[in-house]
Design a protein around this motif. Structure first.
Motif, mmCIF file in Angstrom:
data_model
loop_
_atom_site.group_PDB
_atom_site.id
_atom_site.type_symbol
_atom_site.label_atom_id
_atom_site.label_comp_id
_atom_site.label_asym_id
_atom_site.label_seq_id
_atom_site.Cartn_x
_atom_site.Cartn_y
_atom_site.Cartn_z
ATOM 1 N N ASP A 8 0.823 -1.210 0.000
ATOM 2 C CA ASP A 8 0.000 0.000 0.000
ATOM 3 C C ASP A 8 0.858 1.261 0.000
ATOM 4 O O ASP A 8 0.355 2.356 -0.251
ATOM 5 C CB ASP A 8 -0.909 0.028 1.231
ATOM 6 N N CYS A 9 2.146 1.132 0.283
ATOM 7 C CA CYS A 9 3.061 2.272 0.347
ATOM 8 C C CYS A 9 3.026 3.105 -0.930
ATOM 9 O O CYS A 9 3.085 2.559 -2.026
ATOM 10 C CB CYS A 9 4.475 1.756 0.598
ATOM 11 N N ILE A 10 2.943 4.434 -0.756
ATOM 12 C CA ILE A 10 2.933 5.346 -1.909
ATOM 13 C C ILE A 10 4.255 6.105 -2.022
ATOM 14 O O ILE A 10 4.347 7.122 -2.707
ATOM 15 C CB ILE A 10 1.743 6.329 -1.832
ATOM 16 N N SER A 11 5.269 5.623 -1.304
ATOM 17 C CA SER A 11 6.622 6.193 -1.381
ATOM 18 C C SER A 11 6.684 7.691 -1.075
ATOM 19 O O SER A 11 7.396 8.433 -1.740
ATOM 20 C CB SER A 11 7.246 5.921 -2.758
ATOM 21 N N CYS A 12 5.955 8.103 -0.038
ATOM 22 C CA CYS A 12 5.960 9.527 0.322
ATOM 23 C C CYS A 12 7.209 9.915 1.117
ATOM 24 O O CYS A 12 7.582 11.074 1.174
ATOM 25 C CB CYS A 12 4.705 9.874 1.108
ATOM 26 N N GLY A 13 7.809 8.934 1.790
ATOM 27 C CA GLY A 13 9.036 9.207 2.531
ATOM 28 C C GLY A 13 8.862 9.671 3.964
ATOM 29 O O GLY A 13 9.846 9.855 4.688
ATOM 30 N N ALA A 14 7.637 9.868 4.397
ATOM 31 C CA ALA A 14 7.387 10.382 5.755
ATOM 32 C C ALA A 14 7.956 9.465 6.838
ATOM 33 O O ALA A 14 8.532 9.931 7.822
ATOM 34 C CB ALA A 14 5.895 10.578 5.964
ATOM 35 N N GLY A 29 9.683 0.672 -5.824
ATOM 36 C CA GLY A 29 8.243 0.863 -5.836
ATOM 37 C C GLY A 29 7.621 1.129 -4.484
ATOM 38 O O GLY A 29 6.456 1.496 -4.400
ATOM 39 N N LYS A 30 8.369 0.925 -3.417
ATOM 40 C CA LYS A 30 7.883 1.225 -2.073
ATOM 41 C C LYS A 30 9.081 1.361 -1.142
ATOM 42 O O LYS A 30 10.204 1.004 -1.506
ATOM 43 C CB LYS A 30 6.945 0.126 -1.575
ATOM 44 N N TYR A 31 8.834 1.878 0.053
ATOM 45 C CA TYR A 31 9.905 1.972 1.038
ATOM 46 C C TYR A 31 10.037 0.641 1.772
ATOM 47 O O TYR A 31 9.075 -0.125 1.855
ATOM 48 C CB TYR A 31 9.623 3.119 2.014
ATOM 49 N N VAL A 32 11.222 0.379 2.273
ATOM 50 C CA VAL A 32 11.474 -0.898 2.936
ATOM 51 C C VAL A 32 12.150 -0.681 4.288
ATOM 52 O O VAL A 32 12.868 0.298 4.493
ATOM 53 C CB VAL A 32 12.358 -1.823 2.066
ATOM 54 N N ILE A 33 11.913 -1.610 5.209
ATOM 55 C CA ILE A 33 12.490 -1.556 6.552
ATOM 56 C C ILE A 33 13.542 -2.643 6.707
ATOM 57 O O ILE A 33 13.293 -3.809 6.394
ATOM 58 C CB ILE A 33 11.382 -1.749 7.613
ATOM 59 N N ASP A 34 14.714 -2.247 7.215
ATOM 60 C CA ASP A 34 15.758 -3.226 7.516
ATOM 61 C C ASP A 34 15.401 -3.887 8.849
ATOM 62 O O ASP A 34 15.460 -3.259 9.904
ATOM 63 C CB ASP A 34 17.107 -2.525 7.610
ATOM 64 N N ALA A 35 14.996 -5.145 8.773
ATOM 65 C CA ALA A 35 14.508 -5.851 9.952
ATOM 66 C C ALA A 35 15.555 -5.960 11.059
ATOM 67 O O ALA A 35 15.223 -6.007 12.248
ATOM 68 C CB ALA A 35 14.029 -7.247 9.551
ATOM 69 N N ASP A 36 16.808 -5.982 10.693
ATOM 70 C CA ASP A 36 17.868 -6.112 11.700
ATOM 71 C C ASP A 36 18.112 -4.807 12.445
ATOM 72 O O ASP A 36 18.692 -4.806 13.535
ATOM 73 C CB ASP A 36 19.169 -6.563 11.042
ATOM 74 N N THR A 37 17.682 -3.692 11.857
ATOM 75 C CA THR A 37 17.896 -2.380 12.467
ATOM 76 C C THR A 37 16.668 -1.879 13.217
ATOM 77 O O THR A 37 16.793 -1.200 14.243
ATOM 78 C CB THR A 37 18.282 -1.351 11.379
#
Ligand code: SF4
Ligand code: SF4
Length: 55
Positions: A8-14, A29-37
């Motif tokens: 659902d991410c619209i890549s707004c960067g907030a 196409g979307k933002y991603v989270i580094d699970a280790d961080t």
């Protein structure tokens, strides 16, 4: 458990600006989270306009 960003991410960067440990970056196409961080704080979910970050 780390948070995960759904399609659902619209890549707004907030969320990236709010993350205290800089775990979020722009992906394909979307933002991603580094699970280790990720420290599971929930700040990204609090600012996302579309509810994409999920616990
Ligand atoms: Fe960053 Fe917190 Fe979101 Fe994890 S839950 S990605 S630490 S803002
Ligand atoms: Fe995507 Fe939500 Fe982050 Fe914006 S705040 S980049 S819509 S996950």
């Amino acid at each position: 458990m780390a948070y995960n960003i759904s399609d659902d991410c619209i890549s707004c960067g907030a969320c990236a600006a709010e993350c205290p440990v800089s775990a979020i970056s722009e992906g394909d196409g979307k933002y991603v989270i580094d699970a280790d961080t990720c420290i599971d704080c929930g700040s990204c979910a609090g600012v996302c306009p579309v509810g994409a970050p999920q616990a």
